[in-house]
Structure formats: C-alpha cells, structure tokens
Design a protein around this motif. Structure first.
Motif, mmCIF file in Angstrom:
data_model
loop_
_atom_site.group_PDB
_atom_site.id
_atom_site.type_symbol
_atom_site.label_atom_id
_atom_site.label_comp_id
_atom_site.label_asym_id
_atom_site.label_seq_id
_atom_site.Cartn_x
_atom_site.Cartn_y
_atom_site.Cartn_z
ATOM 1 N N ARG A 25 34.839 -59.236 -5.902
ATOM 2 C CA ARG A 25 35.142 -59.739 -7.233
ATOM 3 C C ARG A 25 35.128 -58.577 -8.210
ATOM 4 O O ARG A 25 34.522 -57.533 -7.961
ATOM 5 N N ARG A 26 35.821 -58.756 -9.310
ATOM 6 C CA ARG A 26 35.856 -57.741 -10.351
ATOM 7 C C ARG A 26 34.865 -58.147 -11.421
ATOM 8 O O ARG A 26 35.049 -59.157 -12.094
ATOM 9 N N ILE A 89 33.815 -65.960 -15.480
ATOM 10 C CA ILE A 89 35.191 -66.201 -15.048
ATOM 11 C C ILE A 89 35.466 -65.458 -13.741
ATOM 12 O O ILE A 89 36.135 -65.980 -12.846
ATOM 13 N N SER A 90 34.924 -64.234 -13.608
ATOM 14 C CA SER A 90 35.163 -63.457 -12.381
ATOM 15 C C SER A 90 34.476 -64.086 -11.172
ATOM 16 O O SER A 90 34.906 -63.875 -10.039
ATOM 17 N N LYS A 92 34.531 -67.211 -10.503
ATOM 18 C CA LYS A 92 35.457 -68.231 -10.010
ATOM 19 C C LYS A 92 36.605 -67.609 -9.228
ATOM 20 O O LYS A 92 37.209 -68.265 -8.403
ATOM 21 N N ARG A 93 36.912 -66.353 -9.496
ATOM 22 C CA ARG A 93 38.041 -65.684 -8.843
ATOM 23 C C ARG A 93 37.616 -64.811 -7.662
ATOM 24 O O ARG A 93 38.400 -64.000 -7.192
ATOM 25 N N ARG A 94 36.415 -64.962 -7.191
ATOM 26 C CA ARG A 94 35.957 -64.114 -6.092
ATOM 27 C C ARG A 94 36.626 -64.529 -4.790
ATOM 28 O O ARG A 94 37.077 -65.667 -4.628
ATOM 29 N N ARG A 95 36.673 -63.574 -3.860
ATOM 30 C CA ARG A 95 37.271 -63.825 -2.548
ATOM 31 C C ARG A 95 36.276 -63.418 -1.481
ATOM 32 O O ARG A 95 35.587 -62.410 -1.610
#
Length: 113
Positions: A25-26, A89-90, A92-95
């Motif tokens: 994640r960023r 927010i980051s 939620k966008r983690r992989r």
C-alpha cells in the motif's frame, strides 16, 4: 557403485528461496504533511497579522507574531489530519501479493568477492 546423487545434508536442508504473503500500500509521509501544513499556516497567519486591523494596545510586530504562531499550530494540526485521512484511504486500496524471497546470505558465493 550406486547411482544415488551426491547430496550433503547441509545443502538439502537450506532452501534459499521461499514464498511469503505481503501487503502493498502507499502510505503518506506524516512528517511531510505536518511541515507543509505548518508552513502554509504560518504564511497565512503572517499575512493575516500584517494585513489585518491595527490595535492601540499591541504593536504590529506582536500581532504578526501572534497570528504567525497560531497559524503554524493550526496548519500543522490540519496537515496531520489530512495525512491521517489519506492513510485511511490507502488502507482501502491495499493489495495482498505473494513474493518469492531469495536468501542471498546462505551461499558462500558472493558476487564481487
């Protein structure tokens, strides 16, 4: 003579690569947001104190200094809040990925040695 391969127990027990699960994640740099917010708040406070109304009881320098410090504190607080919002927010966008990790310290062969 036998046709069994010549494996030593030491080489058989050391597996130099393995699979690991990792999360990518960023994340924002909190210190950068804190400093940027503080600088923007200090500039806003400086301009507000410089261009604002004058007072009979305080000098222009003390008014500017007061608003500069207040702007610095408020700006740093807002910068950190923005950083925390972007951090949420980051999340939620983690992989989740699987990576192959190679252990280069096991072997005695080091390039350049």
């Amino acid at each position: 003579m036998s046709s069994v391969p010549n494996h030593t127990p030491e080489s058989a027990s050391h597996d130099s690569s393995r699979q690991e699960n990792m999360t990518i994640r960023r994340a924002p740099n909190l210190l950068a947001f804190l400093i940027t917010g503080a600088i923007l708040g200090a500039v806003a406070g400086f301009l507000f104190g410089l261009l604002g109304p004058s007072s009979l009881y305080y000098t222009r320098g003390s008014i500017v200094g007061f608003f500069l410090v207040i702007g610095l504190i408020v700006g740093a607080g807002l910068g950190s809040v923005v950083s925390l919002i972007i951090d949420r927010i980051s999340l939620k966008r983690r992989r989740d990925v699987t990576a192959q990790v190679d252990d280069v310290h096991d072997s005695g062969d080091r390039p350049g040695s």
